[in-house]
Write an enzyme that holds these catalytic residues in place. Structure first.
Site, short mmCIF file in Angstrom:
data_model
loop_
_atom_site.label_atom_id
_atom_site.label_comp_id
_atom_site.label_asym_id
_atom_site.label_seq_id
_atom_site.Cartn_x
_atom_site.Cartn_y
_atom_site.Cartn_z
N LYS A 124 0.84 -1.20 0.00
CA LYS A 124 0.00 0.00 0.00
C LYS A 124 0.88 1.26 0.00
O LYS A 124 0.69 2.16 -0.82
CB LYS A 124 -0.93 -0.01 1.23
CG LYS A 124 -1.94 1.11 1.22
CD LYS A 124 -2.92 0.99 2.36
CE LYS A 124 -2.27 1.41 3.66
NZ LYS A 124 -3.23 1.55 4.76
N ASP A 142 -6.39 1.17 0.35
CA ASP A 142 -6.66 1.50 1.75
C ASP A 142 -8.12 1.17 2.08
O ASP A 142 -8.87 0.65 1.24
CB ASP A 142 -6.32 2.97 2.04
CG ASP A 142 -7.19 3.92 1.25
OD1 ASP A 142 -8.18 3.49 0.63
OD2 ASP A 142 -6.88 5.12 1.23
#
Ligand code: SF4
Length: 212
Positions: A124, A142
């Site tokens: 991420k 996310d």
């Protein structure tokens, strides 16, 4: 509802662009890649607003990667305490900065493999860096991205890695970074976790979860 995921992803990306023309990362990193890396690590289970506040004192104490690499972990802990998980985050930041200095001349690397070699950096964060700093695209899976992509039927998974892989196939590379930033804005304003505002949503016609 049978949906064409690729077509709907593109439609969603274009409408989000119209609604939120100024897509920007909500972490205020002043175009310094190292600061974004640090702030992204701090943001785990913490709001971006809190990270922006805490980072002011943190970067005043340690203005560059070299200063933070030399810092005592306990001193970093004190400065980031209010972000939560402060012991793990301080340990990661310290090690990450030492790795940057020792292995990358103090510079943030521009590829997934090297980014993932840094302490505390997962896909991420790596995708955030690749997209925001190096303009290479990347899906930042996310909480907003995972939740809203699921609502829109663009993915059937809540697994971060799978969502990233699936969206990577259907969102054009050059739109990925802004698409993810805009999903955060959209997730705060319209498709909120607690009560999505389907009645005023501009994606309702392509959303299998619309409750209008
Ligand atoms: S229609 Fe409702 S569930 Fe679908 S994206 Fe919009 S707010 Fe979210």
């Amino acid at each position: 509802m049978n949906i064409d995921k690729k077509k709907n992803a593109l439609t969603a990306a274009k409408r989000l662009e119209k609604r939120y023309p100024d897509a920007a990362c909500s972490l205020e990193y002043k175009m310094d890649p190292w600061k974004l890396l640090v702030m992204a690590r701090l943001s785990a289970q913490c709001t971006d607003a809190r990270v922006n506040i805490v980072s002011k004192d943190l970067f005043a104490a340690y203005p560059d990667v070299y200063k933070m690499a030399e810092a005592d972990v306990e001193d970093i802990e004190k400065l980031i305490f209010s972000c939560g998980l402060y012991k793990t985050k301080a340990r990661d930041l310290s090690k990450m900065c030492r790795q940057l200095v020792e292995n990358f001349d103090g510079k943030v690397p521009d590829n997934m493999k090297d980014l993932l070699s840094l302490s505390g950096v997962g896909r991420k964060i790596a995708n955030l860096i690749l997209g925001d700093v190096f303009d290479k695209g990347g899906i930042v899976a996310d909480t907003h991205c995972i939740r809203i992509s699921g609502k829109l039927g663009l993915t059937g998974s809540t697994n971060q890695t799978i969502v990233e892989r699936e969206l990577d196939k259907i969102v054009p590379k050059n739109m990925q970074t802004d698409f993810c930033h805009r999903l955060v804005m959209f997730g705060r304003e319209v498709c909120t976790a607690r009560s999505p505002k389907c009645k005023e949503c501009f994606l309702c016609d392509i959303c299998p979860s619309c409750e209008k």
